[in-house]
Design a protein around this motif. Structure first.
Motif, PDB file in Angstrom:
ATOM      1  N   HIS A   1       0.865  -1.086  -0.137  1.00  0.00           N
ATOM      2  CA  HIS A   1      -0.133  -0.015   0.062  1.00  0.00           C
ATOM      3  C   HIS A   1       0.958   1.300   0.070  1.00  0.00           C
ATOM      4  CE1 HIS A   1       0.509  -1.346   4.107  1.00  0.00           C
ATOM      5  NE2 HIS A   1       0.536   0.127   4.614  1.00  0.00           N
TER       6      HIS A   1
ATOM      7  N   ASN B   1      -0.162   4.178   1.710  1.00  0.00           N
ATOM      8  CA  ASN B   1      -0.596   4.839   2.815  1.00  0.00           C
ATOM      9  C   ASN B   1      -0.744   6.461   2.346  1.00  0.00           C
ATOM     10  OD1 ASN B   1      -0.365   3.509   5.229  1.00  0.00           O
ATOM     11  ND2 ASN B   1       1.511   4.661   5.965  1.00  0.00           N
TER      12      ASN B   1
ATOM     13  N   GLU C   1       3.712   6.467   8.217  1.00  0.00           N
ATOM     14  CA  GLU C   1       3.594   5.267   8.859  1.00  0.00           C
ATOM     15  C   GLU C   1       5.075   5.075   9.630  1.00  0.00           C
ATOM     16  OE1 GLU C   1       2.218   1.260   7.668  1.00  0.00           O
ATOM     17  OE2 GLU C   1       4.500   0.954   8.141  1.00  0.00           O
TER      18      GLU C   1
ATOM     19  N   HIS D   1       4.748   0.724   0.239  1.00  0.00           N
ATOM     20  CA  HIS D   1       5.349  -0.520   1.055  1.00  0.00           C
ATOM     21  C   HIS D   1       4.789  -1.566   1.239  1.00  0.00           C
ATOM     22  CE1 HIS D   1       3.425   1.983   4.265  1.00  0.00           C
ATOM     23  NE2 HIS D   1       3.023   0.958   4.829  1.00  0.00           N
TER      24      HIS D   1
HETATM   25 FE   LIG Z   1       1.690   0.244   6.327  1.00  0.00          FE
END
Ligand SMILES: [Fe+2]
Length: 380
Positions: free
Chosen positions: A296, A298, A303, A332
């Motif tokens: 994903h 983000n 994060e 990531h």
């Molecule tokens: Fe994540």
């Protein structure tokens, strides 16, 4: 009479699975493109390559990894590396990442002969290593590895650590820290409120000497002195106090058939960020269900993951005491070995703390000093 909305979504194009994270089309890698963390509108993309299989990155946006193990949070280091508050011997948090909602610090307190009060925000400590006693205006509380200590803004406190290694992650929140609603899980899920411990009033050091309270306000320290110990509270009533919960007493939600998003592991919430705990738990058991996090980007959150104990099943080359920061906009996901490895195991023993922030974070010189500059290439 209002016109009824035609439900257009979800649209479906090409190869896809109808149930996200389950039975992916053979040879594809699933990517989640979603708003508002894991709460908003979402599309799943099925790709022929992991989206992290880049060959090189030019420009400032990249995933970051920091090894905090060599970082000795002493007063000298704090003075040298960051100026975000207390730099006294005994209590000198070193700021690593920050924005206007939250700041993450690395702390190794020694027995403090003064008290500290944060007028800028709530202090949430995660005890990565060490143990001791926390003295506060509400009384005293012992603590040990794996504890979260939640200290409301304005509380006067000091650490009296036991001897030995002390390393705490301090998550400083510039808004009030609360716990998420349990909704249909019921009030006793994740952790029962009865598992929370609060300070007990007990005899304190009443030696008549000069006692100092170091107050942090807008990241500057003011020292207020008293001819008596300011822990002279003999009683209190109310619903605002210091509290403690250990990660061993947090019971993660799992599904045997569906890989739950990180938001299912939310432990604390505040304005514009959330703190989640990834804890030992069984893997999904159904054959087609994904066991590792999906790729994903983000897009609405930065994060940060702090790895505290166990084997971090989705990340290769990550050990206890390390921290990763994946900014908004770059993908990531699991490292290449993690997907086949997850099929050989029944459970994960990881203990990790995640902080997801709505506003972009900035790294301090202290973090940059600890950075593994080749982390971006670790998915190859
Ligand atoms: Fe994540």
């Amino acid at each position: 009479m209002s016109k009824k909305e035609t439900p257009l979504f979800p649209l479906r194009k090409g190869l896809h699975t109808r149930q996200a994270h389950v039975d992916l089309p053979p040879g594809t890698f699933e990517e989640e493109h979603a708003r508002q963390g894991f709460y908003g509108r979402t599309t799943h993309l099925y790709r022929l390559h992991p989206v992290t299989d880049w060959t090189r990155i030019e420009g400032p946006l990249r995933p970051h990894c920091y090894d905090l193990n060599p970082l000795k949070p002493s007063a000298e280091e704090a003075i040298r590396l960051s100026m975000f508050g207390s730099t006294e011997a005994g209590f000198a948090p070193i700021c690593l990442l920050h924005n206007s909602d939250v700041a993450l610090h690395w702390v190794a307190p020694d027995t403090m002969d003064f008290f500290y009060r944060n007028a800028d925000g709530d202090d949430v400590y995660y005890i990565h290593a060490g143990a001791g006693k926390l003295e506060t205006t509400f009384g005293a509380l012992t603590y040990a590895t794996g504890d979260y200590l939640v200290i409301p803004r304005g509380t006067t406190y000091r650490f009296l650590p036991e001897s030995g290694d002390q390393r705490y992650l301090l998550i400083e929140s510039f808004s009030e820290v609360t716990i998420p609603d349990r909704n249909q899980l019921g009030p006793n899920a994740i952790f029962d409120p009865a598992m929370v411990d609060t300070p007990e009033l007990e005899p304190y050091d009443a030696t008549p000497r000069e006692w100092a309270v170091h107050i942090k306000r807008e990241h500057q320290i003011t020292k207020v002195f008293y001819p008596f110990n300011p822990l002279d509270v003999v009683g209190w009533k109310g619903d605002l106090t210091v509290w403690r919960i250990n990660v061993k007493d947090i019971r993660p939600i799992v599904s045997a058939r569906y890989h739950l998003p990180p938001s299912a592991h939310s432990t604390f919430i505040a304005n514009n960020f959330v703190i989640c705990s990834f804890l030992p738990r069984p893997f999904e058991e159904e054959e087609g269900a994904m066991r590792v996090p999906f790729f994903h980007s983000n897009i609405d959150y930065d994060e940060v993951l702090f790895y505290s104990a166990g084997h971090f099943f989705s990340r290769d080359g990550i050990g206890a005491g390390m921290m990763t920061w994946h900014p908004q906009g770059i993908h990531h996901g699991p490292h290449p070995k993690a997907i086949p490895l997850s099929r050989t195991k029944d459970r994960t023993d990881e203990v990790a703390v995640m902080v997801d922030t709505a506003r972009p974070l900035q790294a301090t010189p202290a973090a940059e000093l600890m950075e593994n500059l080749n982390y971006w290439a670790s998915w190859k």
